[in-house]
Scaffold this motif. Structure first.
Motif, mmCIF file in Angstrom:
data_model
loop_
_atom_site.group_PDB
_atom_site.id
_atom_site.type_symbol
_atom_site.label_atom_id
_atom_site.label_comp_id
_atom_site.label_asym_id
_atom_site.label_seq_id
_atom_site.Cartn_x
_atom_site.Cartn_y
_atom_site.Cartn_z
ATOM 1 N N GLY A 1 0.816 -1.203 0.000
ATOM 2 C CA GLY A 1 0.000 0.000 0.000
ATOM 3 C C GLY A 1 0.852 1.256 0.000
ATOM 4 O O GLY A 1 0.589 2.203 -0.752
ATOM 5 N N SER A 2 1.872 1.279 0.824
ATOM 6 C CA SER A 2 2.775 2.426 0.871
ATOM 7 C C SER A 2 3.498 2.610 -0.456
ATOM 8 O O SER A 2 3.663 3.738 -0.937
ATOM 9 C CB SER A 2 3.808 2.240 1.976
ATOM 10 O OG SER A 2 3.169 2.109 3.214
ATOM 11 N N ILE B 1 1.030 4.060 -3.011
ATOM 12 C CA ILE B 1 0.761 5.477 -2.764
ATOM 13 C C ILE B 1 1.957 6.323 -3.208
ATOM 14 O O ILE B 1 1.792 7.344 -3.882
ATOM 15 C CB ILE B 1 0.421 5.715 -1.283
ATOM 16 C CG1 ILE B 1 -0.952 5.116 -0.969
ATOM 17 C CG2 ILE B 1 0.445 7.211 -0.958
ATOM 18 C CD1 ILE B 1 -1.298 5.092 0.494
#
Length: 76
Positions: free
Chosen positions: A4-5, A8
């Motif tokens: 997820g990081s 993003i």
């Protein structure tokens, strides 16, 4: 999560590149190659039963959308 990081951060990088295509346009090809490598990595781990389909489907969809967007916005 790590994925997820990463997504993003990659999304922010793509938005930055898209905001000034004249300046960052030469990097589009490299970014597409990187996204393809990430996608192939996810598929490999799915085939080897490390990841489930539920784990890889969203990142692959995001990568495909980003690849299409970057490729269409690259300088001709």
């Amino acid at each position: 999560s790590g994925w997820g990081s990463t997504l993003i951060a990659l999304g922010l990088l793509v938005v930055t590149m898209a905001s000034n295509v004249d300046y960052y346009g030469d990097l589009c090809g490299m970014l597409v190659v990187g996204l393809l490598a990430i996608t192939l990595d996810l598929v490999y781990f799915f085939v080897t039963d490390v990841y489930t389909l539920r784990t890889i489907i969203v990142p692959i969809i995001i990568n495909v959308i980003l690849i299409a967007w970057i490729w269409s916005a690259r300088p001709k």
